[in-house]
Design a protein around this motif. Structure first.
Motif, mmCIF file in Angstrom:
data_model
loop_
_atom_site.group_PDB
_atom_site.id
_atom_site.type_symbol
_atom_site.label_atom_id
_atom_site.label_comp_id
_atom_site.label_asym_id
_atom_site.label_seq_id
_atom_site.Cartn_x
_atom_site.Cartn_y
_atom_site.Cartn_z
ATOM 1 N N THR A 99 0.828 -1.209 0.000
ATOM 2 C CA THR A 99 0.000 0.000 0.000
ATOM 3 C C THR A 99 0.859 1.253 0.000
ATOM 4 O O THR A 99 0.624 2.195 -0.774
ATOM 5 N N VAL A 100 1.870 1.280 0.861
ATOM 6 C CA VAL A 100 2.757 2.448 0.917
ATOM 7 C C VAL A 100 3.535 2.590 -0.386
ATOM 8 O O VAL A 100 3.661 3.700 -0.935
ATOM 9 N N ALA A 103 1.206 3.773 -3.199
ATOM 10 C CA ALA A 103 0.812 5.169 -2.990
ATOM 11 C C ALA A 103 1.931 6.122 -3.396
ATOM 12 O O ALA A 103 1.696 7.127 -4.083
ATOM 13 N N ILE A 104 3.154 5.806 -2.989
ATOM 14 C CA ILE A 104 4.290 6.677 -3.344
ATOM 15 C C ILE A 104 4.557 6.605 -4.844
ATOM 16 O O ILE A 104 4.859 7.628 -5.489
ATOM 17 N N VAL A 106 2.395 6.110 -7.228
ATOM 18 C CA VAL A 106 1.369 6.903 -7.910
ATOM 19 C C VAL A 106 1.635 8.394 -7.719
ATOM 20 O O VAL A 106 1.480 9.184 -8.664
ATOM 21 N N LEU A 107 2.040 8.788 -6.526
ATOM 22 C CA LEU A 107 2.340 10.203 -6.274
ATOM 23 C C LEU A 107 3.491 10.702 -7.139
ATOM 24 O O LEU A 107 3.544 11.884 -7.493
ATOM 25 N N LEU A 214 -2.792 1.574 -12.620
ATOM 26 C CA LEU A 214 -2.764 1.276 -11.189
ATOM 27 C C LEU A 214 -2.730 -0.229 -10.958
ATOM 28 O O LEU A 214 -2.019 -0.717 -10.063
ATOM 29 N N SER A 270 -9.217 -0.708 -5.436
ATOM 30 C CA SER A 270 -8.735 0.452 -6.183
ATOM 31 C C SER A 270 -9.516 0.656 -7.476
ATOM 32 O O SER A 270 -9.882 1.779 -7.826
#
Length: 285
Positions: A99-100, A103-104, A106-107, A214, A270
């Motif tokens: 998850t982390v 998320a990073i 995608v950012l 994603l 997601s």
């Protein structure tokens, strides 16, 4: 001239650079390690604080209201399998790490993808870099990460982020390049601001391709989890590695299926969240 003199050894040039980084930027790397460990530990603590059935119930309720009942049931079954396989804690560790990392990734990839879709020179500059990043075997990313951050979860998550960025970046660029030009012209003609065009026209139109990006990012991150088990990242990757080294087929198979369950959980949630948000934006527009 001897043929030995013509051989190229990347390690001859990279090793001094890594040594220099470790000597001069050690406080920075230690700070990054502290932050990453704190975030991962916090998420893992939240996931294992409640009993498994409590976590499953909370996820069912949240996904039901955020997405729909079908995705909620899929998420519940996936988590229930992780619990019944006897790998609940390892599954939660893997879930937190992925998850982390996603998320990073995608950012990092999302704004770069938008920038590349806006400016052709940016796309041309990053394309060969992405080609190299997707050609290099995934375990190669672990080598410099371990040399800089030592063993543990930090090099694993750094390597996972590096491995997960290229597909998301490529498909983000493709998604925004495929937005119909007439929709953009209509938005400008109505006097909409660039921000409104981005959030109300471009992102909803690009959502199907963004969802694929994603999905690829999640799957590649989970593939990296198994390799990360080799460097002490823990989680299901460590269980797969343990089953392989001890020739315990049952353990390796259970851990592998638990990774599949985590993949189904993350992909379903997601995908449903993105499609639901896109539908709401279109209706509000």
């Amino acid at each position: 001239m001897n043929l030995e003199d013509l051989r190229f050894s990347p390690g001859t040039y990279l090793a001094p650079a890594v040594d220099w980084l470790n000597t001069n930027l050690h406080p920075l790397f230690r700070g990054i390690s502290t932050v990453v460990e704190a975030v991962l530990s916090g998420i893992e603590a939240a996931l294992v604080l409640l009993p498994p059935y409590g976590v499953i119930l909370i996820v069912l309720v949240l996904v039901y209201f955020a997405v729909n009942i079908r995705v909620a049931l899929v998420a519940g079954v996936a988590l229930a399998f992780c619990y019944l396989s006897g790998l609940w804690v390892a599954s939660m560790q893997t879930l937190a790490l992925v998850t982390v990392a996603v998320a990073i990734s995608v950012l990092i990839a999302f704004p770069l993808g938008i920038l590349a879709s806006r400016y052709r020179k940016v796309e041309q500059a990053i394309r060969p870099v992405l080609d190299v990043m997707q050609t290099v075997p995934p375990w190669v990313y672990l080598i410099p990460a371990v040399m800089i951050f030592s063993l543990g979860r930090v090099p694993a998550i750094i390597a996972t982020i590096v491995y997960g960025v290229p597909p998301m970046l490529r498909l983000t660029t493709l998604a925004f390049n495929q937005v119909p030009k007439d929709l953009l012209e209509l938005g400008r003609a109505t006097g909409a601001s660039p921000r409104s065009i981005l959030f109300k026209i471009e992102i909803p139109s690009a959502t199907p391709t963004l969802t694929v990006g994603l999905n690829q990012c999640i799957l590649l991150s989970l593939a990296m989890v198994v390799l990360a088990g080799l460097v002490g990242a823990g989680g299901l990757g460590a269980e797969v590695t343990r089953g392989l080294t001890r020739m315990e087929m049952g353990l390796g198979l259970r851990a592998g299926l638990a990774i599949v369950a985590v993949a189904i959980l993350l992909d379903g949630v997601s995908r449903g969240a993105l499609q639901g948000r896109s539908s709401k934006v279109v209706r509000n527009a």
